[in-house]
Structures are given as structure tokens and as C-alpha cells.
Design an enzyme around this catalytic site. Sequence first.
Site, mmCIF file in Angstrom:
data_model
loop_
_atom_site.group_PDB
_atom_site.id
_atom_site.type_symbol
_atom_site.label_atom_id
_atom_site.label_comp_id
_atom_site.label_asym_id
_atom_site.label_seq_id
_atom_site.Cartn_x
_atom_site.Cartn_y
_atom_site.Cartn_z
ATOM 1 N N GLY A 174 4.391 21.886 10.225
ATOM 2 C CA GLY A 174 5.627 21.128 10.390
ATOM 3 C C GLY A 174 6.705 21.539 9.374
ATOM 4 C CG HIS B 51 -2.115 0.843 1.102
ATOM 5 N ND1 HIS B 51 -2.036 2.226 1.072
ATOM 6 C CD2 HIS B 51 -3.426 0.529 0.991
ATOM 7 C CE1 HIS B 51 -3.258 2.713 0.951
ATOM 8 N NE2 HIS B 51 -4.114 1.720 0.904
ATOM 9 C CE LYS C 19 16.686 6.705 10.602
ATOM 10 N NZ LYS C 19 17.601 5.872 11.356
ATOM 11 C CB ALA C 20 7.995 9.705 11.981
ATOM 12 N N GLY C 21 8.422 9.894 8.525
ATOM 13 C CA GLY C 21 7.755 10.308 7.300
ATOM 14 C C GLY C 21 6.861 11.517 7.505
#
Lengths: 302, 302
Positions: free
Chosen positions: B164, B81, B170-172
Site C-alpha cells: 500500500g 486502546h 481516513k481508514a488509517g
Amino acid sequence: MTLIECVPNFSEGRDKSKVDQIKSAISAIPTVRILDVEMDSNHNRSVITFVCDDGKAVEAAFAGIKKAAELIDMDKHTGEHPRFGAADVIPFVPLDDTKMSRCVQLARELGKRVGDELNIPVFLYAEAATRPERADLAAIRNKSFQYEQLKGAIKEEKWKPDFGPSEVGKAGASIIGARDFLIAYNVNLNISDVEIGKKIASALRARDGGLTFVKALAFYLKDRNIVQISMNLTNFRKTPIYRAYELVKLEASRYGAYPIESEIVGLVPEQALIDAAKFYLQLNGFDEHNLIERKINENVSE
Amino acid sequence: MTLIECVPNFSEGRDKSKVDQIKSAISAIPTVRILDVEMDSNHNRSVITFVCDDGKAVEAAFAGIKKAAELIDMDKHTGEHPRFGAADVIPFVPLDDTKMSRCVQLARELGKRVGDELNIPVFLYAEAATRPERADLAAIRNKSFQYEQLKGAIKEEKWKPDFGPSEVGKAGASIIGARDFLIAYNVNLNISDVEIGKKIASALRARDGGLTFVKALAFYLKDRNIVQISMNLTNFRKTPIYRAYELVKLEASRYGAYPIESEIVGLVPEQALIDAAKFYLQLNGFDEHNLIERKINENVSE
């Protein structure tokens, strides 16, 4: 409170004021909630669905039967649907945790009152039947044995009523009993030849080689000039609606006929329609807990 | 109490303990009720459905996003996905009488917190979108534009986040918004050629000439060696489930393919399945008030 459902069928489907009077007589009894009223002018029959506390069920049903007997003269009654009396069939149905045995008890109490106080002959049927041959409603009264035939036959041992006199007055006889939730389901076809309808009904009917838990009749709907396969699905969990629909479609196709619509008469449990959706959409792994309405309510009570 | 539904999608569909930790973080917030958790190992994605009071919705969603950001490293994530981030999509959905505008407001509040406190870039979508081209989720992130592509593109004006930093850690990134009730609906086919699946998905997809209110993708399910048409039905009252199912069946038949089953991911309103039953059984005159559960409840509140 133990909830009982009662689904009396009356031999009046054309005169709304009469049906309203019967309904009012029933709803006057405390705890009664009328859930549905259906009238069919072709059948000349109405079905009132109500629920109430089990302590009031006999009284409520009795009130309806008494009013029907006052208003309906069976000598003047004609209609497509086979019938014995003004209050033709009166079944009690257990809801929730109510036991069938309680409903059988109520059927007997009601039968005694109707026989004693209204002088109407009563035949107990289904789970309340006193003889095996009276368990099946269609074996008691059907197209070839109705009010008119009962008048002549009621003195015979075979037709000795469970309560009331061996005599048929203008209110006819009443068939009273207890049974599981039944779905009254009709499929209307694009043909007008009722003889073909009868063959299709025969193919559906459990007794004649069709689906278990299905009773079927064919009717000619005069006002629409079409044929109707009229069914009672007596155990929708085992013989689901879609199976009956699809078999009607299959059997009709032999004659170049097909369904133009189907209808549910009175009430139906949601599960019966959910089961149909699961079949047609092949929702093989579907869990009913994923219905958002159920999920939210589940969580509320925790 | 105004009820809000929130359906966060996380990029973890294989490690149950991680999904459990995210779920626990959410359910620790007062008034939260977790309704469903679905994990898909092929997609490597999970969907948590919860409802809560609108005063707690932002806090609950934030708790889930924060935990996901701690546990999921997008550089290590692979799955069928398309995804932008650890907490990939977080929609608020109005239930009962809650207004969409309230959900849009909540989406903005959540976006700001996620951007400010977690330093995660946020894109507002659907009803909360700040640019018309961000209304459609598939236009934001899709198979050809995901986490990896965003890393390179986020400095561009086109990809300036709503909240943001213009930086992908790394959390996208997270896509946050407000939308109507959506049904996640998959149809599994008896073929393993995903190229055929893509043609079928294209025929379903609104954007490419299919059904309005349908988004569709084709996936190859490696563990079963079959193709899945994975859809979002964004307005089930207008484009019903059965219409999507039947169109998949039709378009698949061209290739000698057919559905072996279908599945609903997460929750579904009863009405969606009732509508399917009405279609297939031709219950053209059916009135939902005749569902016995609704009838009894109707009467109780009078």
C-alpha cells in the site's frame, strides 16, 4: 441409544491381574466402553468406570460381579476402605438425557440377578433404596460396620437384604443402586496423625456440620506416611470441588497442616474444573460458550 | 479442510450497527463461521473471531477490512486502546494441524490485496513480519505512536509499509499477521488511579521485567471509575492465565489494591482453564484423559 454409566467398586487394589480379569469380563459385553480403571493399594480397592447402552448395563455389571466373586475371598481381604463384599458398591448413573428412574430400574434388575444366580446378599442404596435408612451408603457400611460385622448381623430384620440369602459367603454382600454423577476427590495432607485427619473429615462431612453433598473419611496412607481426606462430592454443581478443597485447607490449618496435593479418582466432568478456574480467577462474567472447542462444535451442528 | 482462525480488531466499539455490518460482510463468505463478537466502549474497539477454510480466509478478512474502511473515519475516532486504523489488527491463527507457515502466507496475500485494492498502508507483524522490529505489535503501535503520529511519520524509511501507499487516509493503516493462539485477559482492580495501574502493568509486561509471553497495558474504565490491567497472553501453555492473575494480585497489593474480577475477551481454549484448576487445587497427578467428555469421545472413535 440411552447411555448409562456404571462405576463398580471391587475389593481388590493390589493384584492387577485380578482387576484385569474383572475388567475383561465386563468389556466382553457388547456396547461396553471401559472409560477408566483405578487401583488403590492402601484402600485395597479398585474402581472401574464404564458406559454402555442401557439394554446391556445389567449384563455388563453382572459379569463383573460374578468374576469378582470368583476371584476375591473376603476372609482374606484387608484394606483402609470400608467394604461389604468382593463387588462392594455398584451404582448406575444417568448420562445425557437418561432418567434416574431408568437407572433405579436397572439397579433392581441387577440386584435380583445377583441375589438369585450368585447367592450374594444385595442391599439397594441411594435412589434405589427400599428403606430411607438405606439411602445413605455410609449408613449401610462404614468403618465400624463392614463385612465382618455383617456376617453376624445379617439375620436381623434391620439387615434383611433386598435380594439374595440372609447369609454372607466369601464374596460378601453387594450394595447396588442409582445415583447422580459423583466426584471421588481426595486431599493429601502433610501430616501422619490420622486422628487429626478424622477431625478434619468430620468438619467436611455434611452429616457432622460440614458441606452439604460431601461425604468424607480420613485414611492413613501407610506407604507415604501421610493422611488423606477422602471425599465423595455427590452434587458438584451445588457443592463445587474448590469449596471442599478450601474447607479442608482451612480446617487443616488449625493443626498446622496443609494440603500437599489433591486428586480426583476416576472421571470428572470438565465443568467441575471450569467452575474451579472461574472461582479462583474471579471470572465472574465468563460464558462457557466462549470455550473455543464448544464454539466450534456449536457451529458445526448448525 | 484446513481450519484457520482470524481475529480482526476494528476501531468501533460503541455503534453496534456498524459492527453488525462488518460482521455481515465477513460471514457472507462461504465456510465462514463467526465464533464471537466483543465490543468495548471504553476501548472503542471490537473484536470479531471467526474460523473458515483456509481457501476463504483472505477473502473473508478482506471483506471485513473493506467494510470497516467504508464505515469508520479515524479522524473522528477516540478510545482508550491504541490504534492505527479502522481495521486495526488482523491476525491469522493456525488451528488443529494447520501450519504457521500457511498463516504467514495468508497474511501476505491479504496484505497485498488491502494495499493494492483499498489503498490502505499495511504493516506485517508477528510471524509474518518482514523486519525484526515489526515482530512485536506493541513496538509498531502503542499509546505514544498511533494513527495521528503515523500520519506524520509514514514517509520515513522506518515506517515504509509492507504494502500500500506511504499515505494515511481516513481508514488509517492496517497491521496484518500470523500468530499463535492468544488469550486477551483483563484484570479489573478496585482503584481508579491509572498511574498505579501503569506501574502494575509494567510489572507484568515481559519487556519491562514481568512474565515472558505477557503484554500488558493499564486502562481507566471511565464508566466504572476503575483501573483495568489489560493483557495479551501470547503463549498460554508456557505462561498460564493463573500466573498472570496472581502476579497482578501481588503487585497490586503493594498499593492496597486488589482484583475485583477478571475477564477473558473472546475465546479461550478449555485447556487454559483446566490448567488453572489444576494449579489452585494442586491436582498434581491429574490426567486430562479423565475428563469424562474426552473419555467418551476417545472411545467413540476407536
